[in-house]
Design a protein around this motif. Structure first.
Motif, PDB file in Angstrom:
ATOM      1  N   ASN A   1       0.889  -1.175  -0.123  1.00 25.67           N
ATOM      2  CA  ASN A   1       0.050   0.092   0.148  1.00 25.67           C
ATOM      3  C   ASN A   1       0.847   1.251  -0.020  1.00 25.67           C
ATOM      4  N   ALA A   2       2.054   1.205   0.506  1.00 24.08           N
ATOM      5  CA  ALA A   2       2.999   2.406   0.243  1.00 24.08           C
ATOM      6  C   ALA A   2       3.213   2.780  -0.910  1.00 24.08           C
ATOM      7  N   ALA A   3       2.939   1.978  -1.944  1.00 23.23           N
ATOM      8  CA  ALA A   3       3.191   2.234  -3.395  1.00 23.23           C
ATOM      9  C   ALA A   3       2.104   3.294  -3.818  1.00 23.23           C
ATOM     10  N   VAL A   4       0.983   3.406  -3.251  1.00 21.08           N
ATOM     11  CA  VAL A   4       0.016   4.433  -3.563  1.00 21.08           C
ATOM     12  C   VAL A   4       0.179   5.691  -2.748  1.00 21.08           C
TER      13      VAL A   4
ATOM     14  N   PRO B   1      13.759   2.029  -3.055  1.00 23.86           N
ATOM     15  CA  PRO B   1      14.507   0.613  -3.021  1.00 23.86           C
ATOM     16  C   PRO B   1      14.504  -0.094  -1.650  1.00 23.86           C
ATOM     17  N   ASP B   2      14.363   0.500  -0.496  1.00 21.31           N
ATOM     18  CA  ASP B   2      14.257  -0.235   0.776  1.00 21.31           C
ATOM     19  C   ASP B   2      13.046  -1.196   0.704  1.00 21.31           C
ATOM     20  N   ILE B   3      11.992  -0.691   0.176  1.00 22.10           N
ATOM     21  CA  ILE B   3      10.729  -1.658   0.440  1.00 22.10           C
ATOM     22  C   ILE B   3      10.826  -2.510  -0.425  1.00 22.10           C
ATOM     23  N   VAL B   4      11.317  -2.237  -1.856  1.00 16.80           N
ATOM     24  CA  VAL B   4      11.384  -3.456  -2.856  1.00 16.80           C
ATOM     25  C   VAL B   4      12.280  -4.472  -2.275  1.00 16.80           C
ATOM     26  N   ALA B   5      13.581  -4.026  -1.916  1.00 17.92           N
ATOM     27  CA  ALA B   5      14.611  -5.253  -1.447  1.00 17.92           C
ATOM     28  C   ALA B   5      14.081  -5.816  -0.243  1.00 17.92           C
TER      29      ALA B   5
ATOM     30  N   ALA C   1       3.925  -6.189  -6.779  1.00 21.77           N
ATOM     31  CA  ALA C   1       3.262  -5.846  -7.984  1.00 21.77           C
ATOM     32  C   ALA C   1       2.772  -4.407  -7.900  1.00 21.77           C
ATOM     33  N   CYS C   2       2.342  -4.100  -6.658  1.00 23.95           N
ATOM     34  CA  CYS C   2       1.984  -2.722  -6.536  1.00 23.95           C
ATOM     35  C   CYS C   2       2.971  -1.674  -6.821  1.00 23.95           C
ATOM     36  N   HIS C   3       4.213  -2.142  -6.544  1.00 20.30           N
ATOM     37  CA  HIS C   3       5.453  -1.166  -6.783  1.00 20.30           C
ATOM     38  C   HIS C   3       5.955  -1.227  -8.213  1.00 20.30           C
ATOM     39  N   GLY C   4       5.456  -1.899  -9.129  1.00 15.06           N
ATOM     40  CA  GLY C   4       5.860  -2.416 -10.453  1.00 15.06           C
ATOM     41  C   GLY C   4       7.032  -3.175 -10.390  1.00 15.06           C
ATOM     42  N   ALA C   5       7.313  -3.686  -9.420  1.00 18.46           N
ATOM     43  CA  ALA C   5       8.433  -4.911  -9.277  1.00 18.46           C
ATOM     44  C   ALA C   5       8.009  -6.394  -9.406  1.00 18.46           C
ATOM     45  N   GLY C   6       7.095  -6.710  -9.827  1.00 19.01           N
ATOM     46  CA  GLY C   6       6.684  -8.074  -9.628  1.00 19.01           C
ATOM     47  C   GLY C   6       7.573  -8.971 -10.522  1.00 19.01           C
ATOM     48  N   SER C   7       7.644 -10.222 -10.051  1.00 18.95           N
ATOM     49  CA  SER C   7       8.436 -11.233 -11.027  1.00 18.95           C
ATOM     50  C   SER C   7       7.944 -11.569 -12.124  1.00 18.95           C
TER      51      SER C   7
END
Length: 369
Positions: A327-330, A337-341, A363-369
């Protein structure tokens, strides 16, 4: 089972006053006395169950009429001593609600409900109610009693309301004119025929602040709560996957939710805890999502020893925090970077439940696999 005995030859009104004084000495803010007739509450409770509003809380329906009939739960019971204990830490200033609401707007902060930041209230209240029961027996001799605090099929709010500790607010929590709602409840079922206290009138009036404030619209109307939509239910009681459609509404609340209490005008009078047990531990009043997500299972169990939070287990703890990180993504932290990591560090977690929520968050951060 109680063995019904003849009432002790003692001055019962004087004993009731003494019991209330002993309760205050033990850290309770107030104690009052109710009879056991909850017949007027039974239809409403049964309708709530029939509507399925209890969700997966099967224990709410598992004991038949014992929840609404105290003398069936503990045969021989004629009175219930209902006590409340304030839990808002004494160090919190008059602006505590503003502070809490401010943290809700900080997407990286992890919000743990105020009641859960300190020691497990079950232990604190049960121990002190037991001390009170022992003190009563020292005065009048052997009695039949049982002590409860959120640990058995007991309609706590209904009994507290009947005893005059307060009235049921529109959010279904108990409200007290002098102390708001930031308190725990506990009970002693007893065979002592003590004089009962009078109930108090409802003082919610036309206010709908709690209903308007609920992030998930779990309060369907005055005095009607669908627990399945409540963030406290979703983060504590629900054992499986949090419904995808509910996740964005949870925000950064990782255990419980205080929004309806923060909005309630009566909580400007919230009482302060008389015991240090409810002071925040492990920095839970200022923790970040990333920090808490980094706790190993050993960290979780060690740091939260003696805490009610341990009841949900490390797996659900990570599930909840993953939702907050997503939810931090919105809220201005998309792709941080720290959240995605942190999320990528849990992608291979052995729990499918954790992995599912981690992938959603990525996926919310656009960093899904």
């Amino acid at each position: 089972m109680f063995i019904v005995q003849d009432p002790p030859s003692t001055d019962l009104p004087a004993l009731a006053l003494a019991i209330k004084a002993w309760a205050r000495e033990l850290g309770f803010a107030e104690l009052r006395i109710a009879d056991v007739d909850l017949s007027d509450r039974e239809p409403g409770f049964e309708a709530w169950l029939a509507a399925g509003y209890h969700g997966e809380m099967d224990y709410m329906a598992a004991h038949g009429s014992k929840r609404t009939r105290p003398s069936e739960l503990v045969p021989g019971t004629v009175r219930v001593l209902t006590a409340r204990m304030d839990y808002l830490p004494a160090s919190r200033g008059d602006d505590w609600r503003t502070v809490e609401q401010g943290r809700l707007r900080q997407p990286g902060d992890a919000i743990v409900s105020v009641y859960a930041r300190g020691r497990d209230y079950h232990k604190v209240i049960r121990q002190r109610l037991q001390q009170l029961a022992t003190r009563i027996e020292q005065e009048v001799g052997k009695t039949a009693y049982r002590v409860f605090t959120d640990s058995a099929p007991v309609l706590e709010v209904a009994l507290a309301e009947k005893s005059g500790l307060g009235w049921r607010g529109k959010h279904t929590l108990l409200l007290n004119r002098d102390a708001g709602s930031m308190f725990f409840l506990g009970e002693i079922f007893t065979d002592l025929p003590l004089p009962v206290d009078q109930s108090v009138t409802n003082h919610c009036g036309q206010c709908s602040a709690c209903i308007d404030a609920c992030p998930t619209q779990a309060i369907l109307g005055p005095y009607r709560l669908d627990a399945r939509r409540c963030i406290s239910y979703l983060t504590i009681e629900l054992k499986g996957s949090i419904p995808v459609e509910m996740r964005p509404m949870i925000g950064n609340r990782v255990l419980g939710c205080d929004d309806c209490q923060l909005a309630c005008p009566w909580n400007k009078y919230a009482g302060r805890a008389s015991l240090p047990d409810f002071d925040a531990r492990n920095g839970l009043d200022q923790a970040t999502l990333v920090d808490l997500f980094g706790w190993s299972e050993d960290d979780f169990n060690r740091r939260l020893e003696g805490s009610a939070i341990r009841r949900i287990g490390h797996e659900r703890w990570l599930r909840n925090i993953a939702v907050g990180l997503g939810n931090a993504a919105v809220s201005g932290l998309r792709g941080a970077p720290d959240i995605v990591a942190a999320l990528r560090g849990r992608q291979a977690h052995p729990s499918a439940l954790v992995r599912e929520h981690v992938e959603w968050a990525l996926a919310c951060h656009g960093a899904g696999s």
